[in-house]
Design a protein around this motif. Structure first.
Motif, PDB file in Angstrom:
ATOM      1  N   VAL A 153       5.766 -19.007  31.776  1.00 41.14           N
ATOM      2  CA  VAL A 153       4.775 -19.597  30.879  1.00 41.14           C
ATOM      3  C   VAL A 153       4.688 -21.097  31.085  1.00 41.14           C
ATOM      4  O   VAL A 153       3.596 -21.678  31.147  1.00 41.14           O
ATOM      5  CB  VAL A 153       5.115 -19.273  29.402  1.00 41.14           C
ATOM      6  CG1 VAL A 153       4.221 -20.071  28.460  1.00 41.14           C
ATOM      7  CG2 VAL A 153       4.962 -17.780  29.127  1.00 41.14           C
ATOM      8  N   GLU A 154       5.836 -21.745  31.209  1.00 38.45           N
ATOM      9  CA  GLU A 154       5.866 -23.196  31.406  1.00 38.45           C
ATOM     10  C   GLU A 154       5.220 -23.571  32.736  1.00 38.45           C
ATOM     11  O   GLU A 154       4.475 -24.550  32.835  1.00 38.45           O
ATOM     12  CB  GLU A 154       7.315 -23.688  31.360  1.00 38.45           C
ATOM     13  CG  GLU A 154       7.448 -25.198  31.210  1.00 38.45           C
ATOM     14  CD  GLU A 154       6.816 -25.708  29.930  1.00 38.45           C
ATOM     15  OE1 GLU A 154       6.168 -26.764  29.986  1.00 38.45           O
ATOM     16  OE2 GLU A 154       6.960 -25.025  28.889  1.00 38.45           O
ATOM     17  N   ASP A 155       5.479 -22.758  33.772  1.00 37.42           N
ATOM     18  CA  ASP A 155       4.867 -23.010  35.079  1.00 37.42           C
ATOM     19  C   ASP A 155       3.354 -22.898  34.991  1.00 37.42           C
ATOM     20  O   ASP A 155       2.622 -23.692  35.598  1.00 37.42           O
ATOM     21  CB  ASP A 155       5.407 -22.024  36.119  1.00 37.42           C
ATOM     22  CG  ASP A 155       6.857 -22.306  36.480  1.00 37.42           C
ATOM     23  OD1 ASP A 155       7.327 -23.429  36.176  1.00 37.42           O
ATOM     24  OD2 ASP A 155       7.516 -21.417  37.051  1.00 37.42           O
ATOM     25  N   LEU A 156       2.881 -21.881  34.243  1.00 36.57           N
ATOM     26  CA  LEU A 156       1.441 -21.698  34.081  1.00 36.57           C
ATOM     27  C   LEU A 156       0.822 -22.886  33.358  1.00 36.57           C
ATOM     28  O   LEU A 156      -0.257 -23.361  33.714  1.00 36.57           O
ATOM     29  CB  LEU A 156       1.156 -20.404  33.308  1.00 36.57           C
ATOM     30  CG  LEU A 156       1.394 -19.090  34.059  1.00 36.57           C
ATOM     31  CD1 LEU A 156       1.235 -17.906  33.114  1.00 36.57           C
ATOM     32  CD2 LEU A 156       0.415 -18.954  35.229  1.00 36.57           C
ATOM     33  N   ARG A 157       1.518 -23.370  32.302  1.00 34.74           N
ATOM     34  CA  ARG A 157       1.009 -24.529  31.576  1.00 34.74           C
ATOM     35  C   ARG A 157       0.937 -25.752  32.484  1.00 34.74           C
ATOM     36  O   ARG A 157      -0.023 -26.526  32.441  1.00 34.74           O
ATOM     37  CB  ARG A 157       1.911 -24.821  30.368  1.00 34.74           C
ATOM     38  CG  ARG A 157       1.759 -23.812  29.232  1.00 34.74           C
ATOM     39  CD  ARG A 157       2.772 -24.075  28.150  1.00 34.74           C
ATOM     40  NE  ARG A 157       2.632 -23.129  27.051  1.00 34.74           N
ATOM     41  CZ  ARG A 157       3.554 -22.923  26.123  1.00 34.74           C
ATOM     42  NH1 ARG A 157       4.683 -23.605  26.164  1.00 34.74           N
ATOM     43  NH2 ARG A 157       3.358 -22.057  25.147  1.00 34.74           N
ATOM     44  N   ASP A 158       1.978 -25.942  33.292  1.00 36.16           N
ATOM     45  CA  ASP A 158       1.981 -27.076  34.217  1.00 36.16           C
ATOM     46  C   ASP A 158       0.838 -26.966  35.216  1.00 36.16           C
ATOM     47  O   ASP A 158       0.162 -27.953  35.530  1.00 36.16           O
ATOM     48  CB  ASP A 158       3.317 -27.145  34.966  1.00 36.16           C
ATOM     49  CG  ASP A 158       4.472 -27.531  34.047  1.00 36.16           C
ATOM     50  OD1 ASP A 158       4.196 -28.091  32.967  1.00 36.16           O
ATOM     51  OD2 ASP A 158       5.630 -27.267  34.419  1.00 36.16           O
ATOM     52  N   GLU A 159       0.610 -25.720  35.679  1.00 35.27           N
ATOM     53  CA  GLU A 159      -0.458 -25.495  36.660  1.00 35.27           C
ATOM     54  C   GLU A 159      -1.819 -25.804  36.052  1.00 35.27           C
ATOM     55  O   GLU A 159      -2.664 -26.450  36.670  1.00 35.27           O
ATOM     56  CB  GLU A 159      -0.400 -24.037  37.125  1.00 35.27           C
ATOM     57  CG  GLU A 159      -1.421 -23.709  38.219  1.00 35.27           C
ATOM     58  CD  GLU A 159      -1.315 -22.269  38.676  1.00 35.27           C
ATOM     59  OE1 GLU A 159      -2.317 -21.760  39.200  1.00 35.27           O
ATOM     60  OE2 GLU A 159      -0.231 -21.667  38.488  1.00 35.27           O
ATOM     61  N   ILE A 160      -2.033 -25.353  34.786  1.00 39.12           N
ATOM     62  CA  ILE A 160      -3.298 -25.620  34.106  1.00 39.12           C
ATOM     63  C   ILE A 160      -3.473 -27.108  33.880  1.00 39.12           C
ATOM     64  O   ILE A 160      -4.557 -27.664  34.042  1.00 39.12           O
ATOM     65  CB  ILE A 160      -3.356 -24.849  32.766  1.00 39.12           C
ATOM     66  CG1 ILE A 160      -3.455 -23.347  33.047  1.00 39.12           C
ATOM     67  CG2 ILE A 160      -4.530 -25.298  31.912  1.00 39.12           C
ATOM     68  CD1 ILE A 160      -3.243 -22.486  31.813  1.00 39.12           C
ATOM     69  N   SER A 161      -2.374 -27.776  33.509  1.00 37.88           N
ATOM     70  CA  SER A 161      -2.430 -29.220  33.294  1.00 37.88           C
ATOM     71  C   SER A 161      -2.822 -29.945  34.574  1.00 37.88           C
ATOM     72  O   SER A 161      -3.618 -30.882  34.551  1.00 37.88           O
ATOM     73  CB  SER A 161      -1.072 -29.718  32.789  1.00 37.88           C
ATOM     74  OG  SER A 161      -1.097 -31.106  32.580  1.00 37.88           O
ATOM     75  N   GLU A 162      -2.273 -29.513  35.696  1.00 38.34           N
ATOM     76  CA  GLU A 162      -2.610 -30.122  36.978  1.00 38.34           C
ATOM     77  C   GLU A 162      -4.070 -29.875  37.330  1.00 38.34           C
ATOM     78  O   GLU A 162      -4.769 -30.770  37.830  1.00 38.34           O
ATOM     79  CB  GLU A 162      -1.700 -29.554  38.073  1.00 38.34           C
ATOM     80  CG  GLU A 162      -0.244 -30.004  37.960  1.00 38.34           C
ATOM     81  CD  GLU A 162       0.660 -29.295  38.947  1.00 38.34           C
ATOM     82  OE1 GLU A 162       0.125 -28.528  39.775  1.00 38.34           O
ATOM     83  OE2 GLU A 162       1.894 -29.487  38.889  1.00 38.34           O
ATOM     84  N   GLN A 163      -4.550 -28.636  37.049  1.00 36.85           N
ATOM     85  CA  GLN A 163      -5.953 -28.325  37.300  1.00 36.85           C
ATOM     86  C   GLN A 163      -6.862 -29.199  36.446  1.00 36.85           C
ATOM     87  O   GLN A 163      -7.888 -29.696  36.915  1.00 36.85           O
ATOM     88  CB  GLN A 163      -6.225 -26.846  36.990  1.00 36.85           C
ATOM     89  CG  GLN A 163      -5.668 -25.878  38.015  1.00 36.85           C
ATOM     90  CD  GLN A 163      -5.942 -24.437  37.608  1.00 36.85           C
ATOM     91  OE1 GLN A 163      -5.376 -23.930  36.646  1.00 36.85           O
ATOM     92  NE2 GLN A 163      -6.827 -23.789  38.332  1.00 36.85           N
ATOM     93  N   ALA A 164      -6.464 -29.372  35.172  1.00 35.26           N
ATOM     94  CA  ALA A 164      -7.271 -30.179  34.257  1.00 35.26           C
ATOM     95  C   ALA A 164      -7.362 -31.619  34.745  1.00 35.26           C
ATOM     96  O   ALA A 164      -8.436 -32.231  34.708  1.00 35.26           O
ATOM     97  CB  ALA A 164      -6.678 -30.127  32.847  1.00 35.26           C
ATOM     98  N   GLN A 165      -6.252 -32.159  35.204  1.00 34.25           N
ATOM     99  CA  GLN A 165      -6.259 -33.531  35.703  1.00 34.25           C
ATOM    100  C   GLN A 165      -7.141 -33.661  36.937  1.00 34.25           C
ATOM    101  O   GLN A 165      -7.878 -34.641  37.102  1.00 34.25           O
ATOM    102  CB  GLN A 165      -4.823 -33.968  36.031  1.00 34.25           C
ATOM    103  CG  GLN A 165      -4.697 -35.433  36.412  1.00 34.25           C
ATOM    104  CD  GLN A 165      -5.251 -36.364  35.347  1.00 34.25           C
ATOM    105  OE1 GLN A 165      -4.824 -36.302  34.191  1.00 34.25           O
ATOM    106  NE2 GLN A 165      -6.198 -37.225  35.715  1.00 34.25           N
ATOM    107  N   ALA A 166      -7.075 -32.636  37.794  1.00 30.08           N
ATOM    108  CA  ALA A 166      -7.914 -32.644  38.995  1.00 30.08           C
ATOM    109  C   ALA A 166      -9.396 -32.590  38.610  1.00 30.08           C
ATOM    110  O   ALA A 166     -10.235 -33.273  39.226  1.00 30.08           O
ATOM    111  CB  ALA A 166      -7.560 -31.462  39.896  1.00 30.08           C
ATOM    112  N   LEU A 167      -9.714 -31.804  37.583  1.00 35.79           N
ATOM    113  CA  LEU A 167     -11.106 -31.703  37.133  1.00 35.79           C
ATOM    114  C   LEU A 167     -11.594 -33.015  36.537  1.00 35.79           C
ATOM    115  O   LEU A 167     -12.754 -33.408  36.737  1.00 35.79           O
ATOM    116  CB  LEU A 167     -11.240 -30.575  36.098  1.00 35.79           C
ATOM    117  CG  LEU A 167     -11.067 -29.142  36.626  1.00 35.79           C
ATOM    118  CD1 LEU A 167     -11.028 -28.141  35.484  1.00 35.79           C
ATOM    119  CD2 LEU A 167     -12.191 -28.791  37.592  1.00 35.79           C
TER     120      LEU A 167
END
Length: 465
Positions: free
Chosen positions: A12-26
């Motif tokens: 779950v934490e990895d998924l949150r980190d991944e989404i956070s990284e995607q959001a920053q990229a967006l």
């Protein structure tokens, strides 16, 4: 098991980190004007994450998203957004041109667009409806006319309904066409020649049926439906009991719409919050951060409880002579009243929950059960405090008086916590209004009466305590 839980948390934490990284990229794509990269990355996000990403953007970047997404694509984003005080639908819509916003609202599922439009002023509501196709605007107006917290206010018109005389291949083709607009295709509703609801077919049954059959040959005629004026809490109970993902809303056998399970999840949360608010005697959902306004909202209950508490003070004052004779009695007042109040609040919480979920079928059985529970708790608590007081104060009579008073006070509080909500439900008053603070204050009054009367009886019989 511990390792499995740890692994799940890490995922779950990895998924949150991944989404956070995607959001920053967006965000970087928005700031650098890279439309193609943004649209590709935005499409990869889960629908809920797209909604949250959009909500958390500053206004100027939201404007960039509006410029890059079509109203239809934006409708998918808004379909995933909760409508609450934090969302502020009116402000979000005003960031768009009226025509864009109206087209987006029209492309949303009707129940979701209705939820947003309900938050608007009359002028804005009329403006957006006037910019929509006439038939769609009419459909939304019909839903807006239903009272809040009813089945009609929850339902959607985005369902699939097919004639009972259609063959299986015809029905499959109709589902393919209608699925583009429908909110769900798990259930297909079957209508007769008079447009009345006569059955329902699951998509699974439809796919497995022989092509030579008609829809009426495989439909389930054992229909469970609700009327448009049915209370949303009752709708939630029905969907939970029957494990439905959608529920038809009918009037005079005509299908008006369907209620989806995602809306019922919201209802259950709202009802639980409402009950908790009443149990606590405060509005926990209030988004008002103004301390003065918040204080005035809480004051009515507290002022009422002050006057009820004055009854307890008057009772204690009436036993001044008894306390003067045996001052040690004052030491245990708060102990007895506090313990009884806690027991009453526990009983109240159980009773209100059972009433909320309609699981109280036999009132007398429930009361008998609470009496037995009160007896067990009272005996154990009474014996405990009897032992403690006797050893502490080296006074068996005092320990006996305090222990007996506590046991009886707990029993009375337990019965009151269960009985008062039942009375309120019987006279059609929300039992959650019998809040925890009210039961606690009432228990204080009864506990003091019990305690001093028992102490007075002991002094009368034994001459001292």
């Amino acid at each position: 098991m511990a390792n499995e839980n740890n692994n799940a948390e890490e995922v779950v934490e990895d998924l949150r980190d991944e989404i956070s990284e995607q959001a920053q990229a967006l965000v970087n794509d928005l700031e650098h004007g890279d439309k193609e990269a943004f649209l590709d990355g935005f499409a990869d996000l889960h629908g809920y994450d797209r909604g949250q990403f959009y909500l958390n953007l500053p206004s100027q970047l939201r404007q960039q998203v509006i410029d890059w997404l079509t109203p239809s694509e934006m409708a998918e984003v808004f379909d995933e957004m909760p409508v609450d005080d934090d969302t502020k639908p009116d402000e979000l819509l005003k960031e768009m041109s009226p025509q864009y916003a109206a087209e987006m609202l029209d492309q949303m599922y009707t129940d979701n667009s209705v939820d947003m439009l309900e938050e608007l002023s009359g002028h804005d509501l009329r403006m957006y409806l006037s910019l929509m196709p006439e038939q769609d605007a009419k459909s939304i107006r019909e839903l807006l006319n239903y009272d809040d917290e009813t089945a009609g206010s929850l339902m959607s018109h985005d369902y699939i309904a097919i004639s009972e005389t259609d063959t299986i291949p015809e029905a499959m083709q109709a589902v393919k066409v209608a699925a583009k607009e429908a909110e769900q295709i798990t259930y297909i509703y079957v209508l007769n020649a008079d447009e009345k609801l006569v059955g329902v077919v699951s998509l699974r049954s439809l796919m497995l049926a022989d092509d030579s059959l008609e829809l009426k040959d495989i439909m389930d005629t054992n229909l469970i439906a609700v009327g448009p004026d049915e209370d949303q809490e009752e709708v939630a109970h029905i969907m939970a009991d029957y494990n439905f993902s959608s529920l038809p809303v009918v009037e005079n056998d005509k299908l008006l719409g369907i209620i989806m399970v995602d809306d019922i999840v919201d209802v259950i949360g709202d009802e639980a919050t409402e009950d908790y608010s009443r149990l606590a005697g405060v509005d926990v959902e209030s988004g008002d951060d103004n301390p003065l306004k918040a204080a005035f909202k809480r004051l009515p209950w507290l002022i009422g409880l002050i006057f009820l508490g004055m009854g307890t003070a008057s009772v204690i004052d009436g036993f001044n002579g008894l306390v003067a004779t045996a001052p040690i009695l004052a030491v245990f007042i708060s102990l007895i009243t506090g313990t009884a109040g806690n027991a009453g609040t526990q009983s109240l919480a159980v009773a209100v929950r059972k009433l909320a979920f309609k699981s109280t079928t036999n009132v007398w059985k429930m009361l008998l059960n609470e009496i037995l529970i009160g007896c067990v708790i009272g005996i154990v608590a009474g014996l405990t405090i009897f032992t403690v007081v006797t050893v502490w104060k080296h006074n068996v009579l005092l320990g006996l008086a305090v222990g007996l008073a506590m046991g009886i006070a707990i029993l009375v509080a337990n019965v009151a916590g269960a009985f008062i909500p039942l009375i309120m439900d019987a006279i059609h008053v929300d039992p959650a209004v019998a809040s925890g603070p009210f039961i606690s204050t009432l228990s204080d009054l009864t506990s003091v009466l019990i305690y001093f009367n028992i102490a007075g009886l002991f002094i009368h019989l034994f001459g001292a305590i």
